[in-house]
Design a protein around this motif. Structure first.
Motif, PDB file in Angstrom:
ATOM      1  N   LEU A  28       0.818  -1.204   0.000  1.00 58.19           N
ATOM      2  CA  LEU A  28       0.000   0.000   0.000  1.00 58.19           C
ATOM      3  C   LEU A  28       0.850   1.251   0.000  1.00 58.19           C
ATOM      4  O   LEU A  28       0.378   2.330  -0.318  1.00 58.19           O
ATOM      5  N   GLY A  29       2.112   1.108   0.318  1.00 56.05           N
ATOM      6  CA  GLY A  29       2.990   2.262   0.219  1.00 56.05           C
ATOM      7  C   GLY A  29       3.084   2.784  -1.188  1.00 56.05           C
ATOM      8  O   GLY A  29       3.410   3.941  -1.430  1.00 56.05           O
ATOM      9  N   GLY A  30       2.770   1.894  -2.167  1.00 53.19           N
ATOM     10  CA  GLY A  30       2.815   2.302  -3.558  1.00 53.19           C
ATOM     11  C   GLY A  30       1.681   3.227  -3.942  1.00 53.19           C
ATOM     12  O   GLY A  30       1.652   3.736  -5.052  1.00 53.19           O
ATOM     13  N   LEU A  31       0.732   3.403  -3.048  1.00 51.39           N
ATOM     14  CA  LEU A  31      -0.382   4.292  -3.374  1.00 51.39           C
ATOM     15  C   LEU A  31       0.088   5.699  -3.665  1.00 51.39           C
ATOM     16  O   LEU A  31      -0.566   6.438  -4.400  1.00 51.39           O
ATOM     17  N   GLY A  32       1.217   6.048  -3.096  1.00 49.88           N
ATOM     18  CA  GLY A  32       1.711   7.400  -3.331  1.00 49.88           C
ATOM     19  C   GLY A  32       2.000   7.682  -4.787  1.00 49.88           C
ATOM     20  O   GLY A  32       1.930   8.819  -5.247  1.00 49.88           O
ATOM     21  N   THR A  33       2.311   6.607  -5.538  1.00 47.79           N
ATOM     22  CA  THR A  33       2.605   6.809  -6.948  1.00 47.79           C
ATOM     23  C   THR A  33       1.371   7.190  -7.731  1.00 47.79           C
ATOM     24  O   THR A  33       1.463   7.637  -8.865  1.00 47.79           O
ATOM     25  N   LEU A  34       0.188   7.012  -7.132  1.00 43.97           N
ATOM     26  CA  LEU A  34      -1.035   7.315  -7.847  1.00 43.97           C
ATOM     27  C   LEU A  34      -1.386   8.794  -7.777  1.00 43.97           C
ATOM     28  O   LEU A  34      -2.267   9.257  -8.468  1.00 43.97           O
ATOM     29  N   PHE A  87       4.962 -16.478 -33.472  1.00 46.30           N
ATOM     30  CA  PHE A  87       4.761 -15.177 -34.125  1.00 46.30           C
ATOM     31  C   PHE A  87       6.097 -14.599 -34.585  1.00 46.30           C
ATOM     32  O   PHE A  87       6.215 -14.107 -35.722  1.00 46.30           O
ATOM     33  N   ALA A  88       7.092 -14.654 -33.722  1.00 50.48           N
ATOM     34  CA  ALA A  88       8.409 -14.120 -34.073  1.00 50.48           C
ATOM     35  C   ALA A  88       9.023 -14.884 -35.240  1.00 50.48           C
ATOM     36  O   ALA A  88       9.627 -14.284 -36.150  1.00 50.48           O
ATOM     37  N   GLU A  89       8.868 -16.201 -35.247  1.00 51.14           N
ATOM     38  CA  GLU A  89       9.432 -17.006 -36.331  1.00 51.14           C
ATOM     39  C   GLU A  89       8.744 -16.700 -37.651  1.00 51.14           C
ATOM     40  O   GLU A  89       9.387 -16.626 -38.704  1.00 51.14           O
ATOM     41  N   ARG A  90       7.423 -16.492 -37.607  1.00 49.47           N
ATOM     42  CA  ARG A  90       6.683 -16.226 -38.836  1.00 49.47           C
ATOM     43  C   ARG A  90       6.965 -14.844 -39.399  1.00 49.47           C
ATOM     44  O   ARG A  90       7.120 -14.660 -40.610  1.00 49.47           O
ATOM     45  N   THR A  91       7.009 -13.854 -38.528  1.00 49.29           N
ATOM     46  CA  THR A  91       7.059 -12.455 -38.975  1.00 49.29           C
ATOM     47  C   THR A  91       8.439 -11.823 -38.911  1.00 49.29           C
ATOM     48  O   THR A  91       8.667 -10.777 -39.533  1.00 49.29           O
ATOM     49  N   GLY A  92       9.343 -12.421 -38.137  1.00 50.93           N
ATOM     50  CA  GLY A  92      10.641 -11.789 -37.913  1.00 50.93           C
ATOM     51  C   GLY A  92      10.586 -10.677 -36.891  1.00 50.93           C
ATOM     52  O   GLY A  92      11.585  -9.992 -36.659  1.00 50.93           O
ATOM     53  N   ILE A  93       9.418 -10.497 -36.247  1.00 53.77           N
ATOM     54  CA  ILE A  93       9.252  -9.434 -35.247  1.00 53.77           C
ATOM     55  C   ILE A  93       9.518 -10.021 -33.860  1.00 53.77           C
ATOM     56  O   ILE A  93       8.828 -10.937 -33.413  1.00 53.77           O
ATOM     57  N   LYS A  94      10.505  -9.499 -33.167  1.00 55.80           N
ATOM     58  CA  LYS A  94      10.840  -9.961 -31.827  1.00 55.80           C
ATOM     59  C   LYS A  94       9.938  -9.270 -30.811  1.00 55.80           C
ATOM     60  O   LYS A  94       9.776  -8.054 -30.827  1.00 55.80           O
ATOM     61  N   VAL A  95       9.346 -10.055 -29.925  1.00 56.43           N
ATOM     62  CA  VAL A  95       8.431  -9.514 -28.924  1.00 56.43           C
ATOM     63  C   VAL A  95       9.140  -9.382 -27.586  1.00 56.43           C
ATOM     64  O   VAL A  95       9.646 -10.371 -27.042  1.00 56.43           O
ATOM     65  N   LYS A  96       9.193  -8.162 -27.062  1.00 56.99           N
ATOM     66  CA  LYS A  96       9.646  -7.950 -25.690  1.00 56.99           C
ATOM     67  C   LYS A  96       8.411  -8.054 -24.810  1.00 56.99           C
ATOM     68  O   LYS A  96       7.617  -7.118 -24.711  1.00 56.99           O
ATOM     69  N   TYR A  97       8.256  -9.211 -24.187  1.00 56.29           N
ATOM     70  CA  TYR A  97       7.044  -9.480 -23.426  1.00 56.29           C
ATOM     71  C   TYR A  97       7.320  -9.292 -21.941  1.00 56.29           C
ATOM     72  O   TYR A  97       8.197  -9.946 -21.371  1.00 56.29           O
ATOM     73  N   THR A  98       6.557  -8.395 -21.308  1.00 54.96           N
ATOM     74  CA  THR A  98       6.795  -8.048 -19.907  1.00 54.96           C
ATOM     75  C   THR A  98       5.520  -8.231 -19.096  1.00 54.96           C
ATOM     76  O   THR A  98       4.473  -7.668 -19.442  1.00 54.96           O
ATOM     77  N   GLU A  99       5.613  -8.993 -18.023  1.00 56.43           N
ATOM     78  CA  GLU A  99       4.463  -9.190 -17.135  1.00 56.43           C
ATOM     79  C   GLU A  99       4.548  -8.158 -16.012  1.00 56.43           C
ATOM     80  O   GLU A  99       4.883  -8.478 -14.876  1.00 56.43           O
ATOM     81  N   ASP A 100       4.225  -6.921 -16.348  1.00 55.04           N
ATOM     82  CA  ASP A 100       4.395  -5.835 -15.377  1.00 55.04           C
ATOM     83  C   ASP A 100       3.084  -5.165 -15.007  1.00 55.04           C
ATOM     84  O   ASP A 100       3.069  -4.057 -14.463  1.00 55.04           O
ATOM     85  N   ILE A 101       1.964  -5.826 -15.275  1.00 54.27           N
ATOM     86  CA  ILE A 101       0.667  -5.297 -14.858  1.00 54.27           C
ATOM     87  C   ILE A 101       0.150  -6.161 -13.720  1.00 54.27           C
ATOM     88  O   ILE A 101      -0.143  -7.348 -13.903  1.00 54.27           O
ATOM     89  N   ASN A 102       0.060  -5.580 -12.540  1.00 56.94           N
ATOM     90  CA  ASN A 102      -0.458  -6.267 -11.372  1.00 56.94           C
ATOM     91  C   ASN A 102      -1.823  -5.750 -10.955  1.00 56.94           C
ATOM     92  O   ASN A 102      -2.593  -6.444 -10.308  1.00 56.94           O
ATOM     93  N   ASP A 103      -2.102  -4.507 -11.332  1.00 58.15           N
ATOM     94  CA  ASP A 103      -3.343  -3.848 -10.933  1.00 58.15           C
ATOM     95  C   ASP A 103      -3.561  -2.694 -11.893  1.00 58.15           C
ATOM     96  O   ASP A 103      -2.621  -1.994 -12.271  1.00 58.15           O
ATOM     97  N   ASN A 104      -4.805  -2.479 -12.314  1.00 57.64           N
ATOM     98  CA  ASN A 104      -5.088  -1.428 -13.287  1.00 57.64           C
ATOM     99  C   ASN A 104      -4.697  -0.042 -12.783  1.00 57.64           C
ATOM    100  O   ASN A 104      -4.097   0.746 -13.514  1.00 57.64           O
ATOM    101  N   VAL A 105      -5.064   0.256 -11.531  1.00 54.58           N
ATOM    102  CA  VAL A 105      -4.798   1.594 -10.999  1.00 54.58           C
ATOM    103  C   VAL A 105      -3.300   1.839 -10.867  1.00 54.58           C
ATOM    104  O   VAL A 105      -2.789   2.900 -11.224  1.00 54.58           O
ATOM    105  N   GLU A 106      -2.590   0.838 -10.359  1.00 51.20           N
ATOM    106  CA  GLU A 106      -1.141   0.963 -10.210  1.00 51.20           C
ATOM    107  C   GLU A 106      -0.471   1.133 -11.574  1.00 51.20           C
ATOM    108  O   GLU A 106       0.436   1.948 -11.749  1.00 51.20           O
ATOM    109  N   PHE A 107      -0.928   0.385 -12.582  1.00 52.39           N
ATOM    110  CA  PHE A 107      -0.337   0.477 -13.921  1.00 52.39           C
ATOM    111  C   PHE A 107      -0.625   1.841 -14.537  1.00 52.39           C
ATOM    112  O   PHE A 107       0.248   2.441 -15.173  1.00 52.39           O
TER     113      PHE A 107
END
Length: 414
Positions: free
Chosen positions: A44-50, A100-120
């Motif tokens: 909850l200390g992260g609330l300050g970022t909101l 997808f990357a093999e088919r298109t040649g597009i490299k995906v930087k995939y990040t699991e950095d969403i924990n909560d809508n408000v925080e994000f």
């Protein structure tokens, strides 16, 4: 277009966030308690970022893009929720992203950095308000936040010519949300149904077919739970009262609050919960509850006593949605990735792993090749009747959201 005005969260919004962090969908991974994940909760200390102190009000930046570097820079940056993507047995690779990357040649930087809508939202809004690149080409957020980003003009309109599969295969029930009619700015990643779940053994012969059955049968006193997410619990109650969650009035909302308050006062409702209802339901401490379908799929696989009901009045559905933020450097690559997940093959692989409603028409035969039980499960692949019974909670103004959350917080004791 609504002007973004920096301010601090209202007390009601803070209460809603705390409920989410304690036990809402933000508190656990998308695969629920059965995956024994501890990711998702925020201090909850992260609330300050909101707080928006020091962030200038946004200019009218609707659809602002930088030069699209997709042709020269074969990459795309995708931010998503935890455990919301298929993984292989080693849990080190994402098969659909690799394909997808093999088919298109597009490299995906995939990040699991969403924990909560408000925080994000707190992470992104300084750059979005200033008209700057967020470093992300594609994000996945729940419908109410998607609506807010569109209202503020902080996401780009999608190029339909890059989305042939998405346009053709999007399920009818997701085509026309009131916050993005025709899906000009967004496409759903998954649907999230809210239903009634029960433990047959704990019911001991009591029939539960509706919200009224849960609230009025004295044999269920103290063994009923509702969700701590306002839109889900109020939405299901509005439906039970014969009201449309897409068109309700302030009086309708107050009637739903009063209906639940009476049940709280007489001890019928045990508590308002997040995902933690799963443990109580499995043990039989709860006989019935308002629940998220993704959890029910997992619980049913583990226990023959667990079942679900779609009330005659219908059920609530929300969605998590893909959007391209303003100033994204690789918009076309992001659109190609969106479109890829609307092909039946990749969509089936994703649905087989995450167990939420697949928004892609025509996926059932492909999913049956992977997991026939999943393909036959209406909580993953809704049939026409199931899809037709779904209802979405209407978009709220800032004023409405504050007022409604205050009333709901008082009801739940948050």
């Amino acid at each position: 277009m609504e002007q973004y005005e920096p301010d601090r969260l209202s007390p009601a919004s803070l209460a809603a966030l705390r409920r989410s962090l304690r036990g809402g969908r933000a508190s656990l991974s998308r695969r629920s308690l059965l995956r024994a994940s501890t990711g998702g909760a925020l201090a909850l200390g992260g609330l300050g970022t909101l707080s928006a102190c020091g962030i200038p009000a946004a200019k009218n930046t609707a659809g602002v893009s930088s030069e699209d570097h997709s042709a020269k820079e074969k990459r795309v940056s995708f931010s998503n929720w935890t455990e919301y993507m298929d993984v292989d047995e080693s849990e080190k690779h994402h098969p659909t992203l690799d394909a997808f990357a093999e088919r298109t040649g597009i490299k995906v930087k995939y990040t699991e950095d969403i924990n909560d809508n408000v925080e994000f939202f707190g992470k992104l809004k300084p750059q979005l308000a200033a008209g700057q690149d967020t470093g992300r080409d594609l994000i996945c957020v729940t419908d109410w936040l998607a609506a807010r980003l569109i209202r503020f003009g902080w996401v780009q309109k999608l190029d339909a010519s890059h989305l042939p599969h998405a346009y053709a295969n999007l399920s009818e029930q997701f085509r026309t949300p009131d916050w993005d009619p025709g899906r000009a700015y967004s496409y759903p990643w998954t649907g999230i149904p809210t239903v009634i779940a029960y433990n047959k053994k704990a019911l001991d012969g009591v029939e539960v077919r509706s919200v009224s059955d849960m609230l009025d049968n004295p044999r269920l006193k103290g063994r009923v739970a509702f969700l701590s997410e306002m839109r889900d619990s109020i939405g299901m109650t509005l439906l039970d009262l014969g009201k449309d969650p897409a068109k309700f009035t302030d009086d309708d909302f107050d009637a739903a609050i009063a209906r639940l308050q009476r049940a709280v006062d007489k001890g019928q409702i045990r508590r308002f919960t997040g995902n933690d209802y799963t443990a109580d339901l499995s043990k039989g401490d709860l006989a019935a509850c308002v629940a998220w379908a993704g959890d029910v799929v997992q619980l049913k696989a583990d226990s023959p006593d667990i079942g679900f009901v779609i009330p005659d009045s219908g059920y609530m559905i929300s969605s998590d949605n893909l959007l391209v933020p303003n100033k994204a450097r690789h918009k076309t690559n992001a659109e190609r990735l969106i479109d890829y997940y609307y092909e039946p093959g990749p969509a089936a692989q994703l649905a087989a792993y995450i167990n939420y409603v697949c928004p892609v028409d025509g996926v059932k035969p492909e999913l049956a090749k992977i997991d026939k039980s999943a393909a036959d499960n209406p909580l993953i692949i809704p049939d026409a009747a199931m899809a037709g019974a779904s209802h979405a909670f209407r978009s709220l103004s800032t004023k409405e959201e504050t007022a409604y959350e205050e009333k709901f917080a008082k009801l739940t004791g948050a």
